[in-house]
Design a protein around this motif. Sequence first.
Motif, PDB file in Angstrom:
ATOM      1  N   TYR A  84     -13.844   3.138   7.338  1.00  0.00           N
ATOM      2  CA  TYR A  84     -12.405   2.965   7.569  1.00  0.00           C
ATOM      3  C   TYR A  84     -12.034   3.080   9.041  1.00  0.00           C
ATOM      4  CZ  TYR A  84     -12.326   4.216   2.561  1.00  0.00           C
ATOM      5  OH  TYR A  84     -12.565   4.297   1.215  1.00  0.00           O
TER       6      TYR A  84
ATOM      7  N   SER B 215      -3.060   4.456  -2.445  1.00  0.00           N
ATOM      8  CA  SER B 215      -4.393   4.621  -1.854  1.00  0.00           C
ATOM      9  C   SER B 215      -4.652   6.050  -1.414  1.00  0.00           C
ATOM     10  CB  SER B 215      -4.541   3.678  -0.645  1.00  0.00           C
ATOM     11  OG  SER B 215      -3.672   4.058   0.403  1.00  0.00           O
TER      12      SER B 215
ATOM     13  N   ASP C 224       0.854  -1.192   0.000  1.00  0.00           N
ATOM     14  CA  ASP C 224       0.000   0.000   0.000  1.00  0.00           C
ATOM     15  C   ASP C 224       0.891   1.243   0.000  1.00  0.00           C
ATOM     16  OD1 ASP C 224      -3.034   0.848   0.711  1.00  0.00           O
ATOM     17  OD2 ASP C 224      -1.644   2.189   1.729  1.00  0.00           O
TER      18      ASP C 224
ATOM     19  N   CYS D  68      -0.286   8.436   4.978  1.00  0.00           N
ATOM     20  CA  CYS D  68      -0.988   8.687   6.244  1.00  0.00           C
ATOM     21  C   CYS D  68      -0.457   7.875   7.424  1.00  0.00           C
ATOM     22  CB  CYS D  68      -2.492   8.494   6.094  1.00  0.00           C
ATOM     23  SG  CYS D  68      -2.994   6.818   5.672  1.00  0.00           S
TER      24      CYS D  68
ATOM     25  N   CYS E 190       0.957   5.115   0.519  1.00  0.00           N
ATOM     26  CA  CYS E 190       0.212   6.247   1.067  1.00  0.00           C
ATOM     27  C   CYS E 190       1.031   6.831   2.195  1.00  0.00           C
ATOM     28  CB  CYS E 190      -1.154   5.806   1.588  1.00  0.00           C
ATOM     29  SG  CYS E 190      -2.273   7.197   1.890  1.00  0.00           S
TER      30      CYS E 190
ATOM     31  N   GLN F 100     -10.432  12.111  -0.940  1.00  0.00           N
ATOM     32  CA  GLN F 100     -11.231  10.915  -1.197  1.00  0.00           C
ATOM     33  C   GLN F 100     -12.609  11.332  -1.733  1.00  0.00           C
ATOM     34  OE1 GLN F 100     -11.118   8.671   2.473  1.00  0.00           O
ATOM     35  NE2 GLN F 100      -8.951   8.200   2.216  1.00  0.00           N
TER      36      GLN F 100
ATOM     37  N   TYR G 215     -12.334  -3.599  -2.163  1.00  0.00           N
ATOM     38  CA  TYR G 215     -11.786  -3.677  -0.804  1.00  0.00           C
ATOM     39  C   TYR G 215     -12.943  -3.797   0.203  1.00  0.00           C
ATOM     40  CZ  TYR G 215      -8.012  -2.849   2.634  1.00  0.00           C
ATOM     41  OH  TYR G 215      -7.082  -2.966   3.640  1.00  0.00           O
TER      42      TYR G 215
ATOM     43  N   ARG H 211     -10.722  13.557   5.237  1.00  0.00           N
ATOM     44  CA  ARG H 211     -10.090  13.295   3.943  1.00  0.00           C
ATOM     45  C   ARG H 211     -10.977  13.677   2.747  1.00  0.00           C
ATOM     46  NH1 ARG H 211      -5.954  10.704   6.343  1.00  0.00           N
ATOM     47  NH2 ARG H 211      -6.154   8.641   7.298  1.00  0.00           N
TER      48      ARG H 211
ATOM     49  N   LYS I 293     -11.902   5.500  -4.553  1.00  0.00           N
ATOM     50  CA  LYS I 293     -11.844   5.360  -3.092  1.00  0.00           C
ATOM     51  C   LYS I 293     -12.672   6.476  -2.474  1.00  0.00           C
ATOM     52  CE  LYS I 293      -8.755   5.263   0.863  1.00  0.00           C
ATOM     53  NZ  LYS I 293      -7.352   5.138   1.318  1.00  0.00           N
TER      54      LYS I 293
ATOM     55  N   VAL J   3     -13.638  -3.450   3.436  1.00  0.00           N
ATOM     56  CA  VAL J   3     -12.821  -2.694   4.383  1.00  0.00           C
ATOM     57  C   VAL J   3     -13.080  -3.043   5.856  1.00  0.00           C
ATOM     58  CG1 VAL J   3     -12.545  -0.767   2.781  1.00  0.00           C
ATOM     59  CG2 VAL J   3     -14.389  -0.720   4.491  1.00  0.00           C
ATOM     60  N   SER J   4     -12.257  -2.419   6.696  1.00  0.00           N
ATOM     61  CA  SER J   4     -12.229  -2.757   8.122  1.00  0.00           C
ATOM     62  C   SER J   4     -13.598  -2.661   8.791  1.00  0.00           C
ATOM     63  CB  SER J   4     -11.216  -1.862   8.844  1.00  0.00           C
ATOM     64  OG  SER J   4     -11.523  -0.490   8.656  1.00  0.00           O
TER      65      SER J   4
ATOM     66  N   TYR K 191     -10.176  -8.910   5.225  1.00  0.00           N
ATOM     67  CA  TYR K 191      -9.601  -9.422   6.479  1.00  0.00           C
ATOM     68  C   TYR K 191     -10.143 -10.808   6.797  1.00  0.00           C
ATOM     69  CZ  TYR K 191      -8.425  -4.529   6.546  1.00  0.00           C
ATOM     70  OH  TYR K 191      -7.941  -3.300   6.174  1.00  0.00           O
TER      71      TYR K 191
ATOM     72  N   LYS L  79     -13.475   1.004  -3.508  1.00  0.00           N
ATOM     73  CA  LYS L  79     -13.326   0.868  -2.065  1.00  0.00           C
ATOM     74  C   LYS L  79     -14.147   1.919  -1.343  1.00  0.00           C
ATOM     75  CE  LYS L  79      -9.896   1.555   1.494  1.00  0.00           C
ATOM     76  NZ  LYS L  79      -8.559   1.981   1.820  1.00  0.00           N
TER      77      LYS L  79
ATOM     78  N   PHE M 213      -9.686   0.511  10.734  1.00  0.00           N
ATOM     79  CA  PHE M 213      -8.362   0.507  10.084  1.00  0.00           C
ATOM     80  C   PHE M 213      -7.460   1.563  10.690  1.00  0.00           C
ATOM     81  CE2 PHE M 213      -5.384   2.339   7.080  1.00  0.00           C
ATOM     82  CZ  PHE M 213      -4.790   1.254   6.470  1.00  0.00           C
ATOM     83  N   ARG M 214      -8.060   2.704  11.001  1.00  0.00           N
ATOM     84  CA  ARG M 214      -7.221   3.810  11.490  1.00  0.00           C
ATOM     85  C   ARG M 214      -6.658   3.497  12.869  1.00  0.00           C
ATOM     86  NH1 ARG M 214     -10.726   8.675   8.664  1.00  0.00           N
ATOM     87  NH2 ARG M 214     -10.317   7.932   6.540  1.00  0.00           N
TER      88      ARG M 214
END
Length: 343
Positions: free
Chosen positions: A221, A185, A134, A138, A136, A241, A291, A237, A215, A293-294, A333, A268, A224-225
């Motif tokens: 998300y 990303s 990935d 951040c 990025c 985004q 994706y 974002r 995205k 995502v989380s 995941y 995503k 994930f953070r």
Amino acid sequence: MTTRILSSTTSDPLTSSTNLTRRPRRLRRSEGIRTLVRETVVRPEDLIYPLFVVPQSRATAPIGSMPGVLQMRVRDAVDAARRAYDSGIRAVLLFGLPESKDGIGSSSWDPAGPVQLAIEGIKRHVPDMAVLADVCLCEYTDHGHCGVIVDRNGVKDVDNDQTLPLLMKQAISFAAAGADFVAPSDMMDGRIGAIRRALDERGLSEVGIVAYSAKFASGFYGPFREAAESAPQFGDRRTYQMDPANAREALREVELDVEEGADIVMVKPALSYLDVIRQVRDRFPLPIAAYNVSGEYSMVKAAAERGWIDGPRVMNEILTSIKRAGADLIITYHAMEFAESYR
Ligand code: PBG
């Protein structure tokens, strides 16, 4: 008397059954028949398994908001990749948690960074595993944004063009460590073209780009953070985004990334954007990743923990829906859990 009333108010059972000639239920009568006519099948090879890699100074540790997901030291990440490969998974996606952060994310191009070391370890010990990294800023910036912050008359903003050279450095570093694909990303404009040129100029033309093309700025998300320790320290974002309301704009983003040289494009998150996946599938011939995502993962885990849903069943239904919508590849995941329960 009773007989006469019955025969006059109900129709002849033989006549009524012959009236019904279309019976879709015939194709659902047994598991064997259902398997025979199943249109969509998810395989472990369709899945990409995300791994979070921490520096050697830290221990492998669980992520509270994502049951079953760990922040791993390099060695454990390599072991996880080995087990994933043995279960049929053919790709991992690496995220890094650096030793230190600064304003421009310079630790992301440290050749001894956690992602670089994990790439080297996985390619050495599990050479046939495709490794995606990935790209990025951040996770590597002290402000938690995906690019360079500038102050324009008191308003802080992420500067697009100053960010591109940093993404190029990061991509080159991951590619030089042996990544098969880099996966930007960040959602800066022009990054796919910039990274493609940077790789080609360094003789890394065989390294591919998986573009996070569409995205969206998403509440999904959140977990994930925590996992990547990458929450923005101010603002959000939404200036880079996409707005969750925009599907046509998603097609425009995909089109630009394809023109700039993306090998695989991504939508995503997945579940609230199945229509976008379908539209991209119908218009572009190249492989599409989605994706899962989380937040999508954590909701399933949380409800299953409370006994409110059947977790494995819902996992299968979700992954099937993403593939049915048109995704070729699913970043999830659930990958290990799915692969281990496959057949
Ligand atoms: C980094 C990045 C994010 C995700 C993947 N890469 C977070 C974000 O944009 O804030 C999200 C993945 C997930 O939620 O599982 N920019």
